[in-house]
Motif scaffolding. Structure first.
Motif, PDB file in Angstrom:
ATOM      1  N   SER A 122      -9.023   3.343   0.602  1.00 51.91           N
ATOM      2  CA  SER A 122      -8.686   2.798  -0.264  1.00 51.91           C
ATOM      3  C   SER A 122      -7.553   3.081  -0.973  1.00 51.91           C
ATOM      4  CB  SER A 122      -9.335   4.327  -1.526  1.00 51.91           C
ATOM      5  OG  SER A 122      -9.221   5.859  -0.990  1.00 51.91           O
ATOM      6  N   ARG A 123      -6.233   4.245  -0.166  1.00 53.48           N
ATOM      7  CA  ARG A 123      -5.115   4.425  -0.441  1.00 53.48           C
ATOM      8  C   ARG A 123      -4.325   3.687   0.811  1.00 53.48           C
ATOM      9  NH1 ARG A 123      -4.807  10.276  -3.025  1.00 53.48           N
ATOM     10  NH2 ARG A 123      -3.126   9.414  -3.336  1.00 53.48           N
ATOM     11  N   CYS A 124      -4.547   4.145   2.158  1.00 51.59           N
ATOM     12  CA  CYS A 124      -2.952   4.079   3.174  1.00 51.59           C
ATOM     13  C   CYS A 124      -3.166   2.313   3.588  1.00 51.59           C
ATOM     14  CB  CYS A 124      -4.231   4.841   4.406  1.00 51.59           C
ATOM     15  SG  CYS A 124      -4.284   6.508   3.596  1.00 51.59           S
ATOM     16  N   LEU A 125      -4.335   1.465   3.469  1.00 48.06           N
ATOM     17  CA  LEU A 125      -4.482  -0.036   3.931  1.00 48.06           C
ATOM     18  C   LEU A 125      -3.162  -0.811   2.848  1.00 48.06           C
ATOM     19  CD1 LEU A 125      -7.848  -0.850   5.014  1.00 48.06           C
ATOM     20  CD2 LEU A 125      -5.874  -0.694   6.402  1.00 48.06           C
ATOM     21  N   CYS A 126      -3.735  -0.496   1.560  1.00 50.40           N
ATOM     22  CA  CYS A 126      -2.437  -0.500   0.183  1.00 50.40           C
ATOM     23  C   CYS A 126      -1.536  -0.064   0.385  1.00 50.40           C
ATOM     24  CB  CYS A 126      -3.447  -1.097  -0.768  1.00 50.40           C
ATOM     25  SG  CYS A 126      -4.014   0.274  -1.345  1.00 50.40           S
ATOM     26  N   HIS A 127      -1.035   0.933   0.481  1.00 45.55           N
ATOM     27  CA  HIS A 127       0.336   1.585   0.609  1.00 45.55           C
ATOM     28  C   HIS A 127       1.439   0.588   0.704  1.00 45.55           C
ATOM     29  CE1 HIS A 127       3.824   4.570   0.847  1.00 45.55           C
ATOM     30  NE2 HIS A 127       2.377   5.899   1.114  1.00 45.55           N
ATOM     31  N   SER A 128       2.238   1.311   0.215  1.00 47.81           N
ATOM     32  CA  SER A 128       3.750   0.333  -0.005  1.00 47.81           C
ATOM     33  C   SER A 128       4.493   0.744   1.051  1.00 47.81           C
ATOM     34  CB  SER A 128       4.381   1.066  -1.586  1.00 47.81           C
ATOM     35  OG  SER A 128       4.881   2.050  -1.434  1.00 47.81           O
ATOM     36  N   GLU A 129       4.189   1.288   1.347  1.00 52.22           N
ATOM     37  CA  GLU A 129       4.660   1.540   3.123  1.00 52.22           C
ATOM     38  C   GLU A 129       4.580   0.813   4.253  1.00 52.22           C
ATOM     39  OE1 GLU A 129       8.500   2.673   3.313  1.00 52.22           O
ATOM     40  OE2 GLU A 129       8.390   3.262   1.088  1.00 52.22           O
ATOM     41  N   ALA A 130       5.096   0.105   4.888  1.00 52.58           N
ATOM     42  CA  ALA A 130       4.059  -0.856   5.686  1.00 52.58           C
ATOM     43  C   ALA A 130       4.046   0.339   6.986  1.00 52.58           C
ATOM     44  CB  ALA A 130       5.505  -1.942   6.694  1.00 52.58           C
ATOM     45  N   GLY A 131       4.342   1.219   6.751  1.00 52.89           N
ATOM     46  CA  GLY A 131       4.427   2.262   8.232  1.00 52.89           C
ATOM     47  C   GLY A 131       3.047   3.162   7.866  1.00 52.89           C
ATOM     48  N   ILE A 132       3.272   2.786   6.578  1.00 55.58           N
ATOM     49  CA  ILE A 132       1.122   3.609   6.568  1.00 55.58           C
ATOM     50  C   ILE A 132       0.231   2.737   6.687  1.00 55.58           C
ATOM     51  CG2 ILE A 132      -0.097   4.409   4.940  1.00 55.58           C
ATOM     52  CD1 ILE A 132       3.041   6.872   5.786  1.00 55.58           C
ATOM     53  N   ARG A 133       0.327   1.863   6.357  1.00 46.61           N
ATOM     54  CA  ARG A 133      -0.539   0.140   6.218  1.00 46.61           C
ATOM     55  C   ARG A 133      -0.643   0.228   7.630  1.00 46.61           C
ATOM     56  NH1 ARG A 133       2.956  -2.071   2.866  1.00 46.61           N
ATOM     57  NH2 ARG A 133       2.991  -4.481   4.148  1.00 46.61           N
ATOM     58  N   TRP A 134       0.197  -0.051   8.528  1.00 45.36           N
ATOM     59  CA  TRP A 134      -0.264   0.071  10.335  1.00 45.36           C
ATOM     60  C   TRP A 134      -1.118   1.164  10.796  1.00 45.36           C
ATOM     61  CZ3 TRP A 134       1.493   2.242  14.554  1.00 45.36           C
ATOM     62  CH2 TRP A 134       2.702   2.433  14.422  1.00 45.36           C
ATOM     63  N   ARG A 135      -0.004   1.906  10.747  1.00 44.57           N
ATOM     64  CA  ARG A 135      -1.173   3.010  10.569  1.00 44.57           C
ATOM     65  C   ARG A 135      -2.101   3.800  10.934  1.00 44.57           C
ATOM     66  NH1 ARG A 135       4.249   4.079  10.897  1.00 44.57           N
ATOM     67  NH2 ARG A 135       5.705   5.478  13.176  1.00 44.57           N
ATOM     68  N   SER A 136      -3.068   2.789   9.533  1.00 40.90           N
ATOM     69  CA  SER A 136      -4.279   2.933   8.968  1.00 40.90           C
ATOM     70  C   SER A 136      -5.009   1.861   9.625  1.00 40.90           C
ATOM     71  CB  SER A 136      -3.908   2.899   7.758  1.00 40.90           C
ATOM     72  OG  SER A 136      -3.644   1.799   6.614  1.00 40.90           O
ATOM     73  N   ALA A 137      -4.645   0.879  10.102  1.00 40.96           N
ATOM     74  CA  ALA A 137      -5.136  -0.107  10.097  1.00 40.96           C
ATOM     75  C   ALA A 137      -5.395   0.520  12.344  1.00 40.96           C
ATOM     76  CB  ALA A 137      -4.448  -1.201  10.576  1.00 40.96           C
ATOM     77  N   GLN A 138      -4.530   0.609  12.787  1.00 37.14           N
ATOM     78  CA  GLN A 138      -4.265   1.844  13.478  1.00 37.14           C
ATOM     79  C   GLN A 138      -5.648   2.270  13.939  1.00 37.14           C
ATOM     80  OE1 GLN A 138      -0.939   2.285  16.944  1.00 37.14           O
ATOM     81  NE2 GLN A 138      -1.652   3.773  16.157  1.00 37.14           N
ATOM     82  N   LEU A 139      -5.710   3.368  12.769  1.00 37.32           N
ATOM     83  CA  LEU A 139      -6.974   4.295  13.032  1.00 37.32           C
ATOM     84  C   LEU A 139      -8.634   3.631  12.660  1.00 37.32           C
ATOM     85  CD1 LEU A 139      -7.707   7.030  12.715  1.00 37.32           C
ATOM     86  CD2 LEU A 139      -7.470   6.774  10.457  1.00 37.32           C
TER      87      LEU A 139
END
Length: 332
Positions: A122-139
């Motif tokens: 809900s929050r990390c996959l759509c985050h404005s920062e790419a570093g958060i998005r790719w790490r959430s996908a990795q999780l």
């Protein structure tokens, strides 16, 4: 010693650990009459099990702390750009720690029960920062690997559609690669995941992935295509009707790279026991036979290209063996 190792079952709970400890002690002492465990030995084992339990609880606490860091994102005012950067670093570290912890399947299940996967989607996959998005996908990928319970949960929460959208449209290449990795963990060897993948036109996403300017994304897209078609050959007609052969051949005409090996593997998969795939490859306007003949010449003698060369030979044999040759001396 090696004989019994293959049949040994690892304990799944504290009672199992206790039983294994008792059996190990008995085995080391040789056959002995069945006697009640002494109070001293019972206390020793209880202490050992308490340490095991403490370690597991510590990991759960670590996950809770990570989720607390992720939950407070955007909930407090920042006094400076430095504060914002510090918060972003903390969130990235929290996601990385969660990914590492969730390599343990029990932790992946616990994270799901703690609401961590919901927060991630809900929050990390759509985050404005790419570093958060790719790490959430990795999780998500870490949690979904070989874990049907978590896979079903993520699929029911709509995770696959979000991941396919990131794979297809995100501006950051690392996000796209990690999102596709998570897609792979949800659909490979998972029938429900494959149905969801098909309902969201996943093969078209792979086709576009193979045409991207990211070498990693092109390679991973081709690799997943081969895997899915090998496991589910009944979907070859679907892929062929999309013009997949034409798209793959166009990739082969791009400057030579490591992705070509996987593209050739995909073409071999599409022609195996599939007359429609063979006919598509024989389409004169593609010029595939000439392209393969030239590629075979270029690759011969290169030890690092043996697999790619084998795919070329297999594809030539499947599609053009026995066909009239305009220049019979071309490949001499």
């Amino acid at each position: 010693m090696a004989e019994g190792r293959g049949n040994r079952h690892h304990p799944r709970n504290l009672q199992g650990v206790l039983q294994m400890a008792v059996e190990a002690g008995s085995a080391s002492e040789g056959p002995a009459p069945q006697e009640p465990m002494t109070q001293e030995r019972m206390e020793f084992l209880r202490g050992a099990l308490a340490e095991v339990c403490k370690g597991q609880m510590d990991e759960v606490e670590q996950m809770k702390q990570c989720l607390e860091v992720l939950s407070r994102d955007g909930c407090r005012e920042r006094e400076s750009d430095g504060d914002e950067e510090e918060e972003e670093d903390e969130r990235e570290e929290a996601l990385e720690m969660l990914s590492e912890l969730c390599e343990n399947l029990d932790n992946a299940r616990d994270l799901m029960k703690l609401g961590g996967l919901d927060l991630c989607m809900s929050r990390c996959l759509c985050h404005s920062e790419a570093g958060i998005r790719w790490r959430s996908a990795q999780l998500i990928a870490s949690c979904a690997q070989n874990m049907p319970e978590v896979q079903f949960y993520l699929l029911n929460q709509g995770a696959l559609q979000k991941l396919l959208q990131l794979t297809d449209h995100d501006a950051n290449s690392t996000v796209r690669v990690k999102a596709l990795y998570a897609v792979s963990c949800l659909v490979r060897e998972q029938e429900a995941g494959l149905r969801d993948f098909l309902s969201h036109d996943g093969f078209s996403v792979l086709m576009r992935g193979m045409q991207s300017d990211s070498e990693k994304l092109r390679t991973k897209s081709a690799f997943l295509l081969v895997n899915l078609l090998t496991s589910h050959p009944e979907h070859k007609d679907t892929v062929l009707s999309m013009g997949m052969v034409q798209q793959l051949v166009s990739v082969l005409r791009s400057p030579h790279s490591s992705v070509h090996e996987h593209v050739l593997g995909a073409l071999c998969c599409l022609v195996e026991d599939c007359p429609r795939g063979v006919n598509d490859c024989r389409e004169p306007s593609l010029g595939l036979e000439e392209l393969l003949n030239q590629r075979v010449k270029d690759l011969r003698g290169q030890e690092e290209s043996l697999e790619e060369l084998e795919f070329c030979e297999r594809l030539r044999a499947a599609c053009f063996q026995g066909q009239p040759q305009e220049d019979s001396g071309m490949d001499r």
